[in-house]
Design a protein around this motif. Structure first.
Motif, PDB file in Angstrom:
ATOM      1  N   LYS A  52      10.270  47.419   6.908  1.00  0.00           N
ATOM      2  CA  LYS A  52      10.717  46.064   7.030  1.00  0.00           C
ATOM      3  C   LYS A  52       9.681  45.163   7.225  1.00  0.00           C
ATOM      4  CE  LYS A  52      15.273  47.584   8.423  1.00  0.00           C
ATOM      5  NZ  LYS A  52      16.352  47.433   9.599  1.00  0.00           N
ATOM      6  N   GLN A  53       8.881  45.226   8.241  1.00  0.00           N
ATOM      7  CA  GLN A  53       7.546  44.466   8.424  1.00  0.00           C
ATOM      8  C   GLN A  53       6.850  44.266   7.269  1.00  0.00           C
ATOM      9  OE1 GLN A  53       7.496  42.672  11.145  1.00  0.00           O
ATOM     10  NE2 GLN A  53       5.358  41.870  10.928  1.00  0.00           N
ATOM     11  N   PHE A  54       6.676  45.213   6.290  1.00  0.00           N
ATOM     12  CA  PHE A  54       5.936  44.926   4.925  1.00  0.00           C
ATOM     13  C   PHE A  54       6.527  43.947   4.158  1.00  0.00           C
ATOM     14  CE2 PHE A  54       5.386  45.905   0.737  1.00  0.00           C
ATOM     15  CZ  PHE A  54       3.774  45.886   0.546  1.00  0.00           C
ATOM     16  N   ILE A  55       7.877  43.868   4.307  1.00  0.00           N
ATOM     17  CA  ILE A  55       8.663  42.942   3.471  1.00  0.00           C
ATOM     18  C   ILE A  55       8.466  41.373   4.061  1.00  0.00           C
ATOM     19  CG2 ILE A  55      10.884  41.880   2.844  1.00  0.00           C
ATOM     20  CD1 ILE A  55      11.790  45.149   2.788  1.00  0.00           C
ATOM     21  N   TRP A  56       8.476  41.479   5.387  1.00  0.00           N
ATOM     22  CA  TRP A  56       8.201  40.168   5.971  1.00  0.00           C
ATOM     23  C   TRP A  56       6.646  39.870   5.794  1.00  0.00           C
ATOM     24  CZ3 TRP A  56      12.872  39.432   6.655  1.00  0.00           C
ATOM     25  CH2 TRP A  56      13.589  40.063   7.349  1.00  0.00           C
ATOM     26  N   ILE A  57       5.843  40.653   5.652  1.00  0.00           N
ATOM     27  CA  ILE A  57       4.399  40.286   5.431  1.00  0.00           C
ATOM     28  C   ILE A  57       4.207  39.574   3.892  1.00  0.00           C
ATOM     29  CG2 ILE A  57       2.214  41.275   5.163  1.00  0.00           C
ATOM     30  CD1 ILE A  57       2.696  42.970   7.488  1.00  0.00           C
ATOM     31  N   MET A  58       4.920  40.538   3.011  1.00  0.00           N
ATOM     32  CA  MET A  58       4.593  40.025   1.634  1.00  0.00           C
ATOM     33  C   MET A  58       5.395  38.796   1.356  1.00  0.00           C
ATOM     34  SD  MET A  58       2.860  42.330  -0.167  1.00  0.00           S
ATOM     35  CE  MET A  58       1.892  42.463   1.443  1.00  0.00           C
ATOM     36  N   THR A  59       6.542  38.463   2.044  1.00  0.00           N
ATOM     37  CA  THR A  59       7.225  37.362   1.761  1.00  0.00           C
ATOM     38  C   THR A  59       6.459  36.108   2.603  1.00  0.00           C
ATOM     39  OG1 THR A  59       8.508  37.684   3.724  1.00  0.00           O
ATOM     40  CG2 THR A  59       9.604  38.108   1.441  1.00  0.00           C
ATOM     41  N   GLY A  60       5.797  36.447   3.663  1.00  0.00           N
ATOM     42  CA  GLY A  60       4.930  35.607   4.506  1.00  0.00           C
ATOM     43  C   GLY A  60       3.791  35.298   3.548  1.00  0.00           C
ATOM     44  N   PHE A  61       3.242  36.311   2.675  1.00  0.00           N
ATOM     45  CA  PHE A  61       1.932  35.936   1.938  1.00  0.00           C
ATOM     46  C   PHE A  61       2.497  35.034   0.748  1.00  0.00           C
ATOM     47  CE2 PHE A  61      -0.509  40.234   2.715  1.00  0.00           C
ATOM     48  CZ  PHE A  61      -0.734  39.327   3.888  1.00  0.00           C
ATOM     49  N   SER A  62       3.816  35.178   0.206  1.00  0.00           N
ATOM     50  CA  SER A  62       4.233  34.199  -0.746  1.00  0.00           C
ATOM     51  C   SER A  62       4.379  32.871  -0.177  1.00  0.00           C
ATOM     52  CB  SER A  62       5.551  34.875  -1.178  1.00  0.00           C
ATOM     53  OG  SER A  62       5.412  36.115  -1.803  1.00  0.00           O
ATOM     54  N   ILE A  63       4.856  32.694   0.766  1.00  0.00           N
ATOM     55  CA  ILE A  63       5.075  31.268   1.562  1.00  0.00           C
ATOM     56  C   ILE A  63       3.729  30.687   1.691  1.00  0.00           C
ATOM     57  CG2 ILE A  63       5.598  30.096   3.644  1.00  0.00           C
ATOM     58  CD1 ILE A  63       7.865  32.169   4.121  1.00  0.00           C
ATOM     59  N   ALA A  64       2.618  31.487   2.209  1.00  0.00           N
ATOM     60  CA  ALA A  64       1.320  30.901   2.187  1.00  0.00           C
ATOM     61  C   ALA A  64       0.554  30.571   0.921  1.00  0.00           C
ATOM     62  CB  ALA A  64       0.428  31.954   2.885  1.00  0.00           C
ATOM     63  N   PHE A  65       0.860  31.419  -0.079  1.00  0.00           N
ATOM     64  CA  PHE A  65       0.483  30.977  -1.497  1.00  0.00           C
ATOM     65  C   PHE A  65       1.037  29.842  -2.190  1.00  0.00           C
ATOM     66  CE2 PHE A  65       0.694  31.655  -6.085  1.00  0.00           C
ATOM     67  CZ  PHE A  65      -0.432  31.739  -6.416  1.00  0.00           C
ATOM     68  N   LEU A  66       2.473  29.596  -1.847  1.00  0.00           N
ATOM     69  CA  LEU A  66       3.187  28.321  -2.329  1.00  0.00           C
ATOM     70  C   LEU A  66       2.542  27.203  -1.601  1.00  0.00           C
ATOM     71  CD1 LEU A  66       6.979  29.680  -2.614  1.00  0.00           C
ATOM     72  CD2 LEU A  66       5.293  29.487  -4.269  1.00  0.00           C
ATOM     73  N   VAL A  67       2.448  27.304  -0.335  1.00  0.00           N
ATOM     74  CA  VAL A  67       1.801  26.095   0.519  1.00  0.00           C
ATOM     75  C   VAL A  67       0.356  26.022  -0.086  1.00  0.00           C
ATOM     76  CG1 VAL A  67       1.023  25.450   2.818  1.00  0.00           C
ATOM     77  CG2 VAL A  67       3.146  26.684   2.678  1.00  0.00           C
ATOM     78  N   MET A  68      -0.313  26.788  -0.322  1.00  0.00           N
ATOM     79  CA  MET A  68      -1.612  26.473  -0.781  1.00  0.00           C
ATOM     80  C   MET A  68      -1.542  25.842  -2.316  1.00  0.00           C
ATOM     81  SD  MET A  68      -3.619  27.183   1.691  1.00  0.00           S
ATOM     82  CE  MET A  68      -5.385  26.488   0.864  1.00  0.00           C
ATOM     83  N   LEU A  69      -0.486  26.093  -3.008  1.00  0.00           N
ATOM     84  CA  LEU A  69      -0.235  25.337  -4.495  1.00  0.00           C
ATOM     85  C   LEU A  69       0.130  23.941  -4.398  1.00  0.00           C
ATOM     86  CD1 LEU A  69       1.187  28.338  -6.691  1.00  0.00           C
ATOM     87  CD2 LEU A  69      -1.198  27.261  -6.571  1.00  0.00           C
ATOM     88  N   SER A  70       0.828  23.747  -3.224  1.00  0.00           N
ATOM     89  CA  SER A  70       1.526  22.304  -3.060  1.00  0.00           C
ATOM     90  C   SER A  70       0.537  21.326  -2.826  1.00  0.00           C
ATOM     91  CB  SER A  70       2.433  22.457  -2.030  1.00  0.00           C
ATOM     92  OG  SER A  70       1.750  22.663  -0.555  1.00  0.00           O
ATOM     93  N   ASP A  71       1.126  20.046  -3.068  1.00  0.00           N
ATOM     94  CA  ASP A  71       0.517  18.859  -2.926  1.00  0.00           C
ATOM     95  C   ASP A  71       0.133  18.637  -1.411  1.00  0.00           C
ATOM     96  OD1 ASP A  71      -0.789  16.257  -2.245  1.00  0.00           O
ATOM     97  OD2 ASP A  71      -0.215  15.761  -4.387  1.00  0.00           O
ATOM     98  N   ALA A  72      -1.112  18.327  -0.683  1.00  0.00           N
ATOM     99  CA  ALA A  72      -1.290  18.274   0.838  1.00  0.00           C
ATOM    100  C   ALA A  72      -0.572  17.188   1.334  1.00  0.00           C
ATOM    101  CB  ALA A  72      -2.712  17.821   0.862  1.00  0.00           C
ATOM    102  N   SER A  73      -0.520  15.882   0.404  1.00  0.00           N
ATOM    103  CA  SER A  73       0.336  14.680   0.967  1.00  0.00           C
ATOM    104  C   SER A  73       1.724  14.904   1.015  1.00  0.00           C
ATOM    105  CB  SER A  73       0.177  13.809  -0.243  1.00  0.00           C
ATOM    106  OG  SER A  73       0.748  13.847  -1.574  1.00  0.00           O
ATOM    107  N   PHE A  74       2.347  16.195   0.512  1.00  0.00           N
ATOM    108  CA  PHE A  74       3.787  16.496   0.880  1.00  0.00           C
ATOM    109  C   PHE A  74       4.081  16.597   2.409  1.00  0.00           C
ATOM    110  CE2 PHE A  74       6.941  19.685   1.642  1.00  0.00           C
ATOM    111  CZ  PHE A  74       7.926  19.264   1.035  1.00  0.00           C
TER     112      PHE A  74
END
Length: 421
Positions: A52-74
C-alpha cells in the motif's frame, strides 16, 4: 505543458530531488522490514502495508510531477483560497469526520482516509507567505505580526479540538519563519525559557526555583538597567510572569487529558510503569540499544517484527533502522534530513521573490520540527507525540502532504527569476 517542462528542467534543483528520492526509498524499505510478513514476502503485495505504501509513493510522485508542470504563479494567486479551504475543512471535520485512534480528524472516502490537518499544512504555509510578502511593504509591523500569529494559531486551535495534538504541536515551527522576517529573537528566547520553567516546576522545588528567579531579576536590575521606575516595572513584570508559570504549572498539568499527562510523566520518568504507560518508549529504547554500532542486519530486527514496539511502521519507524542498521545507519538518515533542511534554507535565501523565500523557510521549519520531535521521542529526548517521520513513516496523507509541501517550493524555486506577488 511539454514546453513548460522543458523550459524549467535546467532550473529544477535536482540535488534536493535526489535527497528526497533516497529518503523515500529508505522509508519504503524500512516499512517492508518493520511489518514484514513471511506469508506475503513480495514487496509489491498490495494486501500488506509495504504494498500500500508503494501506491502512496507512486501517487505522491504523480502529485510532484503535476506540481512541477504547473504555473508557479498559481500558488501565489490561490494562496488565500487554499488557506480558506483547509481552515474550513479543519472546522468541518469536527462535525462530519470519523474517529480514528481517538482523533476526530479524518474524512473517510471508501477505503481512503484523508486528514486535512496533516494534508493541508502546505496551504497554511502558502497563506502565511502570501500575507507576509504583501504586508511587509506597510509600516505597521506590530499589526502584521499579530495577524500572522493569528493565521497560525487559529487553524492550530481547530486541530487541537480534533484531538490531533501531534499535528498541532508542529505549528509553532512557523515562529522560525516570523523570526527570519524580522521577529525579535527575544521572543524565541522567552518561549524556550517558559518551556524550561514549566519542566523545572514539574520536577523541582517551587521555592528553590522562585528564589533563583528572584536572584536573577535582582542581578539583572542592578547590572543591566538604569534603575528607574520603568526598569522596575519591566523587570517586575517579567518576574511576575515567570512566577505565574512556576506556580500555575500544577494547575495546567492537572487539566491535561490523562494520556497527555502520562506522556509527560514518562518523559520526566515520574511514577512510570514500563509495562503500561512507559511501555512504548521502553521497548523503543531496547530496540535502539540492541542495534549497537552496525545493527543486526536488514530484516533481522526482532523488537519491531514481533510487535514489541507499538506503531513501529508510523510514529516509531525510526526504531527499525536503529535496530537493523545500527548507529551508522540511523546517523545516515539524520544526516540526510540535515542536508535536506540546509539545502532548503539555501534555496530560500536565493529567492528574489519574498513570497517564495517565506514559503521556503516554512517548508524547512516544518521538516525540522517533524524530524526533531519524531527522532527525539524515539530516543526519549522529548515526550511521545504522534507525528510521522517525513517520507519514512507509513501513511498516505502524510506522504502526500510532505511531497506537496516540498515540490511546491521546488516549483517556485525553478521560477526564482520571476518576482511572484
Amino acid at each position: 505543458m511539454t514546453d513548460r517542462r522543458n523550459t524549467i528542467t535546467p532550473y529544477v534543483d535536482w540535488f534536493t530531488i535526489s535527497i528526497y528520492f533516497v529518503i523515500v526509498v529508505m522509508g519504503w524499505l524500512n516499512i517492508y522490514s518493520a511489518v514484514f510478513n513471511p506469508s506475503h514476502p513480495q514487496i509489491l503485495d498490495f494486501s500488506q502495508r509495504y504494498g500500500k505504501q508503494f501506491i502512496w509513493i507512486m501517487t505522491g510522485f504523480s502529485i510532484a510531477f503535476l506540481v512541477m508542470l504547473s504555473d508557479a504563479s498559481f500558488f501565489s494567486f490561490f494562496a488565500y483560497p487554499l488557506y480558506g479551504i483547509i481552515v474550513f475543512a479543519d472546522l468541518a471535520v469536527r462535525f462530519v469526520g470519523r474517529d480514528i485512534a481517538g482523533s476526530h480528524s479524518w474524512f473517510r472516502i471508501g477505503e481512503i482516509g484523508i486528514q486535512p490537518a496533516e494534508l493541508g499544512i502546505f496551504a497554511i504555509n502558502l497563506g502565511l507567505a502570501k500575507y507576509l510578502s504583501n504586508e511587509k511593504k506597510t509600516s505597521n509591523a506590530k499589526q502584521i505580526r499579530l495577524v500572522a500569529i493569528a493565521m497560525i494559531v487559529f487553524p492550530m486551535l481547530l486541530i487541537i479540538l480534533q484531538n490531533e495534538t501531534g499535528v498541532a504541536v508542529t505549528y509553532p515551527a512557523f515562529i522560525f519563519v516570523l523570526y527570519r522576517e524580522g521577529l525579535s529573537g527575544n521572543i524565541l528566547l522567552v518561549g524556550f525559557v517558559l518551556i524550561a520553567l514549566f519542566i523545572l516546576a514539574l520536577v523541582g522545588s517551587k521555592l528553590v526555583i522562585s528564589l533563583g528567579l528572584l536572584g536573577i531579576a535582582l542581578f539583572a536590575f542592578l547590572i543591566f538597567t538604569k534603575r528607574k521606575l520603568k526598569d522596575i516595572t519591566k523587570v517586575g513584570g517579567i518576574l511576575a510572569l515567570c512566577l505565574g508559570i512556576v506556580f500555575g504549572t500544577n494547575y495546567a498539568f492537572n487539566h491535561l487529558e490523562p494520556h497527555q499527562k502520562k506522556r509527560i510523566q514518562v518523559f520526566l520518568q515520574q511514577n512510570v510503569n514500563n509495562s503500561k504507560e512507559g511501555y512504548n518508549l521502553h521497548q523503543a529504547e531496547i530496540a535502539i540499544a540492541s542495534g549497537s554500532v552496525f545493527g543486526k542486519g536488514y530484516l533481522q530486527g526482532t523488537q519491531a517484527k514481533l510487535n514489541y514496539v507499538p506503531a513501529h511502521a508510523t510514529d516509531f519507524i525510526f526504531v527499525t533502522p536503529c535496530e537493523e542498521w545500527g548507529f551508522f545507519g540511523a546517523a545516515g538518515i539524520v544526516i540526510l534530513y540535515f542536508l535536506l533542511i540546509l539545502r532548503l534554507i539555501f534555496l530560500a535565501e536565493r529567492q528574489r521573490s519574498p513570497f517564495s523565500r517565506i514559503y521556503g523557510y516554512g517548508v524547512a521549519s516544518i521538516f525540522f520540527i517533524h524530524v526533531a520531535i519524531n527522532v527525539g521521542m524515539n530516543l526519549g529526548l522529548v515526550p511521545v507525540i504522534g507525528i510521522p517521520l517525513p517520507f519514512i513513516s507509513y501513511g498516505g496523507s502524510s506522504f502526500w502532504a510532505f511531497t506537496l509541501l516540498l515540490f511546491i517550493f521546488l516549483r517556485l524555486d525553478a521560477d526564482r527569476l520571476q518576482i511572484l506577488r
